[in-house]
Design a protein around this motif. Structure first.
Motif, PDB file in Angstrom:
ATOM      1  N   PHE A   1      17.349  14.450  21.178  1.00 22.99           N
ATOM      2  CA  PHE A   1      17.508  13.108  21.718  1.00 22.99           C
ATOM      3  C   PHE A   1      18.804  12.483  21.193  1.00 22.99           C
ATOM      4  O   PHE A   1      19.576  11.883  21.945  1.00 22.99           O
ATOM      5  CB  PHE A   1      16.294  12.255  21.338  1.00 22.99           C
TER       6      PHE A   1
ATOM      7  N   PHE B   1      11.835  14.283  21.500  1.00 21.47           N
ATOM      8  CA  PHE B   1      11.875  12.825  21.540  1.00 21.47           C
ATOM      9  C   PHE B   1      12.067  12.260  20.136  1.00 21.47           C
ATOM     10  O   PHE B   1      13.099  11.680  19.829  1.00 21.47           O
ATOM     11  CB  PHE B   1      10.602  12.291  22.195  1.00 21.47           C
TER      12      PHE B   1
ATOM     13  N   GLN C   1      19.535   6.669  27.456  1.00 19.87           N
ATOM     14  CA  GLN C   1      20.808   7.392  27.558  1.00 19.87           C
ATOM     15  C   GLN C   1      21.845   6.539  28.280  1.00 19.87           C
ATOM     16  O   GLN C   1      23.028   6.601  27.983  1.00 19.87           O
ATOM     17  CB  GLN C   1      20.597   8.712  28.301  1.00 19.87           C
TER      18      GLN C   1
ATOM     19  N   LYS D   1      13.820   8.256  27.947  1.00 18.90           N
ATOM     20  CA  LYS D   1      15.044   8.898  27.489  1.00 18.90           C
ATOM     21  C   LYS D   1      16.216   8.602  28.419  1.00 18.90           C
ATOM     22  O   LYS D   1      17.311   8.290  27.969  1.00 18.90           O
ATOM     23  CB  LYS D   1      14.847  10.414  27.384  1.00 18.90           C
TER      24      LYS D   1
END
Lengths: 91, 107
Positions: free
Chosen positions: B86, B48, A37, A33
């Protein structure tokens, strides 16, 4: 299947405790993640590539009221499955 | 980031796992998602996203070299949909900017 099932599978494969397995899954997901990002792709050989794409602004419409609204530029995540994964799910 | 980087990070973080074990662990994580998909099972990961299968209808394809029509059978395609949290994370404004309203239409 849920996160806990992946963690359980991990416990069996590498012989760690349930808590450690859960920790590992969390760590892998959060690393992915964070990378995404930042806008960097995540490439998992044999599985697929995750990447972030930028979309420009466009006009949309509220489907219920027909009202026109501006959709601001945004970033979306795409996943491209690898050839191997595609073959695997069809075997 | 590649799978090798991910394995390095797991190995660095853990005091108990060898790099070899970290590799096995990372492979096991993606392996279980893959095997679930093969069984036709969906995987949902909070915060997620979810992995599921979509069907591709059979169609007539063409051999680009000869122009000959060839049937392409129906098949299953792995599909990933990012979770709400997310998606929001990807669109967080830098701290010095004011946040924009997030009333987008669902796509």
């Amino acid at each position: 299947m849920r996160k806990a099932d992946i963690a359980n599978h991990l416990c069996e494969t590498i012989g760690v405790s349930k808590a450690e397995g859960m920790d590992l899954v969390e760590f892998v997901l959060s690393s992915m993640k964070l990378t995404l990002q930042k806008g960097e792709p995540v490439k998992i050989a044999g599985f697929g590539n995750f990447m972030v794409r930028s979309k420009g602004s466009r006009k949309g419409r509220n489907p219920r009221t027909g009202e026109e609204i501006a959709i601001p530029p945004r970033r979306v995540l795409t996943f491209r499955p690898s050839q191997l994964l595609k073959e695997h799910v069809n075997s | 980031m590649t799978k090798a980087h991910l394995i390095d990070r797991v190995a660095e973080r853990s005091s108990t796992l060898t790099r070899r074990q970290a590799e096995t662990a990372v492979n096991a994580i993606f392996g279980s998602i893959r095997d679930a998909l093969q069984r036709g099972e969906k995987t949902e990961i909070r915060g997620f996203g979810s992995f599921c299968l979509r069907m591709r209808r059979n169609k007539d394809g063409r051999n680009p070299k000869t122009g000959e029509t060839v049937p392409v059978p129906e098949k299953r395609m792995p599909f990933f949909k990012a979770g709400k949290e997310f998606k929001e994370l990807l669109n967080q404004e830098p701290l010095h900017k004011k946040e924009e309203p997030s009333e987008y239409t669902a796509t």
